[in-house]
Design an enzyme around this catalytic site. Structure first.
Site, PDB file in Angstrom:
ATOM      1  N   LYS A   1       0.921  -1.265  -0.105  1.00 41.43           N
ATOM      2  CA  LYS A   1      -0.104  -0.048  -0.007  1.00 41.43           C
ATOM      3  C   LYS A   1       0.968   1.203  -0.014  1.00 41.43           C
ATOM      4  O   LYS A   1       0.470   2.289  -0.361  1.00 41.43           O
ATOM      5  CB  LYS A   1      -1.021  -0.011   1.135  1.00 41.43           C
ATOM      6  CG  LYS A   1      -2.111  -1.093   0.933  1.00 41.43           C
ATOM      7  CD  LYS A   1      -3.478  -0.770   1.731  1.00 41.43           C
ATOM      8  CE  LYS A   1      -4.370  -1.557   1.650  1.00 41.43           C
ATOM      9  NZ  LYS A   1      -5.504  -1.630   2.659  1.00 41.43           N
TER      10      LYS A   1
ATOM     11  N   LYS B   1      -3.797 -11.065  -6.969  1.00 42.11           N
ATOM     12  CA  LYS B   1      -5.201 -11.166  -6.212  1.00 42.11           C
ATOM     13  C   LYS B   1      -6.029 -10.391  -6.775  1.00 42.11           C
ATOM     14  O   LYS B   1      -6.048  -9.306  -7.149  1.00 42.11           O
ATOM     15  CB  LYS B   1      -4.790 -10.960  -4.791  1.00 42.11           C
ATOM     16  CG  LYS B   1      -5.991 -10.909  -3.729  1.00 42.11           C
ATOM     17  CD  LYS B   1      -5.761 -10.179  -2.298  1.00 42.11           C
ATOM     18  CE  LYS B   1      -5.971  -8.759  -2.499  1.00 42.11           C
ATOM     19  NZ  LYS B   1      -5.916  -8.201  -1.159  1.00 42.11           N
TER      20      LYS B   1
ATOM     21  N   LYS C   1     -10.400  -4.884  -5.370  1.00 41.59           N
ATOM     22  CA  LYS C   1     -11.148  -3.956  -5.962  1.00 41.59           C
ATOM     23  C   LYS C   1     -10.582  -2.514  -6.128  1.00 41.59           C
ATOM     24  O   LYS C   1     -10.928  -1.827  -6.783  1.00 41.59           O
ATOM     25  CB  LYS C   1     -12.447  -3.606  -4.679  1.00 41.59           C
ATOM     26  CG  LYS C   1     -12.257  -3.077  -3.249  1.00 41.59           C
ATOM     27  CD  LYS C   1     -13.211  -3.531  -2.796  1.00 41.59           C
ATOM     28  CE  LYS C   1     -12.911  -3.891  -1.178  1.00 41.59           C
ATOM     29  NZ  LYS C   1     -13.964  -4.531  -0.358  1.00 41.59           N
TER      30      LYS C   1
HETATM   31  P1  TYM Z   1     -10.475  -6.576   3.266  1.00 39.16           P
HETATM   32  O1  TYM Z   1     -11.591  -5.554   3.382  1.00 39.16           O
HETATM   33  O2  TYM Z   1      -9.549  -6.340   2.251  1.00 39.16           O
HETATM   34  O3  TYM Z   1     -11.001  -8.166   2.943  1.00 39.16           O
HETATM   35  C1  TYM Z   1     -12.099  -8.637   3.592  1.00 39.16           C
HETATM   36  C2  TYM Z   1     -11.849 -10.187   3.491  1.00 39.16           C
HETATM   37  O4  TYM Z   1     -11.956 -10.459   2.162  1.00 39.16           O
HETATM   38  C3  TYM Z   1     -10.923 -11.334   1.934  1.00 39.16           C
HETATM   39  N1  TYM Z   1     -10.209 -11.358   0.483  1.00 39.16           N
HETATM   40  C4  TYM Z   1     -10.270 -12.315  -0.253  1.00 39.16           C
HETATM   41  N2  TYM Z   1     -10.167 -13.534  -0.114  1.00 39.16           N
HETATM   42  C5  TYM Z   1     -10.095 -14.477  -1.214  1.00 39.16           C
HETATM   43  N3  TYM Z   1      -9.738 -14.056  -2.490  1.00 39.16           N
HETATM   44  C6  TYM Z   1      -9.300 -12.547  -2.706  1.00 39.16           C
HETATM   45  N4  TYM Z   1      -9.191 -12.073  -3.857  1.00 39.16           N
HETATM   46  C7  TYM Z   1      -9.770 -11.783  -1.638  1.00 39.16           C
HETATM   47  N5  TYM Z   1      -9.711 -10.368  -1.402  1.00 39.16           N
HETATM   48  C8  TYM Z   1     -10.134 -10.005  -0.185  1.00 39.16           C
HETATM   49  C9  TYM Z   1      -9.824 -10.869   2.809  1.00 39.16           C
HETATM   50  O5  TYM Z   1      -8.849 -11.787   3.048  1.00 39.16           O
HETATM   51  C10 TYM Z   1     -10.600 -10.540   3.990  1.00 39.16           C
HETATM   52  O6  TYM Z   1     -10.982 -11.820   4.667  1.00 39.16           O
HETATM   53  N6  TYM Z   1      -7.918  -6.043   7.404  1.00 39.16           N
HETATM   54  C11 TYM Z   1      -8.910  -6.726   6.642  1.00 39.16           C
HETATM   55  C12 TYM Z   1     -10.182  -6.123   7.670  1.00 39.16           C
HETATM   56  C13 TYM Z   1     -10.374  -6.512   9.145  1.00 39.16           C
HETATM   57  C14 TYM Z   1     -10.292  -7.527   9.820  1.00 39.16           C
HETATM   58  C15 TYM Z   1     -10.061  -7.238  11.114  1.00 39.16           C
HETATM   59  C16 TYM Z   1     -10.280  -8.893   9.438  1.00 39.16           C
HETATM   60  C17 TYM Z   1      -9.919  -5.323  10.080  1.00 39.16           C
HETATM   61  N7  TYM Z   1     -10.120  -6.049  11.234  1.00 39.16           N
HETATM   62  C18 TYM Z   1     -10.107  -8.259  12.142  1.00 39.16           C
HETATM   63  C19 TYM Z   1     -10.222  -9.799  10.489  1.00 39.16           C
HETATM   64  C20 TYM Z   1     -10.480  -9.515  11.575  1.00 39.16           C
HETATM   65  C21 TYM Z   1      -9.114  -6.053   5.388  1.00 39.16           C
HETATM   66  O7  TYM Z   1      -8.746  -5.208   4.853  1.00 39.16           O
HETATM   67  O8  TYM Z   1      -9.828  -7.174   4.752  1.00 39.16           O
END
Ligand code: TYM
Length: 336
Positions: free
Chosen positions: A118, A200, A203
């Protein structure tokens, strides 16, 4: 007969409200969240504070938080079973975040690949929040003493840091935090971009054809799959190294049909990629269509969404404040 009075294990997970959710979000996380509700005590959160690590248009962030809540409800999060809330509505997360920042090392935070990625993507805004992002995520998890965290593969490094910090705190003071485990399904833990299957699906990709959004309509979904980058070998076979595009499509098809890779290969044996791509698009659209219809209904009901978040925040705060009080005492903050 022996009665089981065993307490259910606790789950916490979160998702950022940074635009519509992708098929990767759905397969890697949300789909599992709904399934886990019967067997676990679940807390699910819209990670609006995490979204601020990238510059947001305030009105958009507000709208997206509401949309994210509606989508989670539409995708099957049931507030009779689970607690659904917005991260910023439970101030204890940010309070614990500070304590955990003081227990995270510069070197550990510097090694996070998501921070490195990032920072490279937004070189003009490498802010402190981006750097300490994993400490806030650790606070989200540890404040509820969650046993399991259902996420996609890209979050494993953050999860590992949460364990490290929890362990460090427990050793420095006294046992306080449960060490959380990841709940990462084998299928679909990393859904790849449709235009570059070595990356990956995300969005934040500039190419709209690289991702499927949960609220894309059927025609858009099928069109994007038709354009998916594959290879010129013409054989449908699971081989992530040599055939990442076809393997990604097979993983997606597997998730929605339950068919094994061998069964999929047999089903499309002798048929071209074009047929297969349309078939994948159709099963994805079949799964997302009813969720979308429900989403539109829920989104129109602001009072319902607000009420859901309000109740969720109250329930989550009760649990979170208990942990925070203990932690404040343990680290030596003066109690009055
Ligand atoms: P975020 O918002 O980027 O993504 C949410 C969830 O979607 C999963 N994900 C994917 N899984 C498979 N293939 C993909 N291409 C793909 N893109 C996204 C992510 O692994 C995630 O599980 N930091 C986290 C949000 C968060 C969180 C937490 C998660 C904040 N606090 C506490 C768990 C526990 C995030 O940015 O996810």
């Amino acid at each position: 007969m022996e009665q089981t009075t065993e307490k259910k294990k606790r789950i916490l997970s979160g998702i950022q409200p940074s635009g519509s959710f992708t098929l990767g979000n759905y397969i890697g996380a949300i789909r599992n969240w709904a399934k886990l509700q019967d067997d676990f005590e679940c807390l699910y959160m819209v990670a609006d504070l995490h979204a601020l690590t990238v510059r947001q248009v305030p009105a958009d962030l507000r709208a997206r938080t509401k949309e994210a809540t509606a989508m989670l409800l539409a995708a099957g999060i049931d507030t009779k079973e689970s607690i659904l809330f917005a991260q910023s509505h439970v101030p204890a997360h940010t309070q614990l975040n500070w304590i955990l920042c003081c227990n995270s090392q510069f070197g550990e935070l510097s090694r996070m690949t998501q921070f490195k990625d990032k920072s490279a993507k937004h070189p003009d805004n490498v802010n402190g929040g981006l750097f300490t992002y994993p400490a806030l995520m650790a606070a989200d998890i540890l404040i509820y003493n969650a046993d399991l965290v259902p996420v996609g593969q890209d979050q494993t490094q953050h999860l590992e840091l949460a364990r490290t910090v929890a362990n460090r705190f427990n050793n420095a003071y006294s046992p306080t935090f449960t060490l959380p485990d990841g709940y990462i399904t084998k299928e679909g833990a990393k859904i790849m971009s449709l235009t570059d299957p070595t990356k990956k699906m995300s969005k934040s990709d500039d190419n709209q054809n690289s991702f499927i959004l949960m609220n894309d309509d059927r025609d858009t979904i099928v069109r994007k799959f038709k354009r998916a980058v594959t290879d010129s070998d013409g054989v449908i076979r699971f081989d992530t190294e040599n055939k990442p595009g076809i393997s990604n499509l097979m993983s997606i098809y597997n998730v929605f049909t339950g068919k094994s890779m061998d069964e999929i290969a047999a089903e499309f044996d002798g048929r071209g990629y074009a047929d297969f791509k349309v078939a994948v698009g159709e099963v994805v659209a079949d799964a997302l269509d009813p969720i979308n219809a429900e989403y539109e209904k829920i989104l129109a009901d602001k009072a319902y969404i607000d009420n859901t978040l309000k109740e969720g925040a109250q329930m989550a705060s009760k649990l979170a404040n208990r942990t925070l009080t203990k932690v404040y005492k343990k680290v030596g903050l003066y109690q009055i």
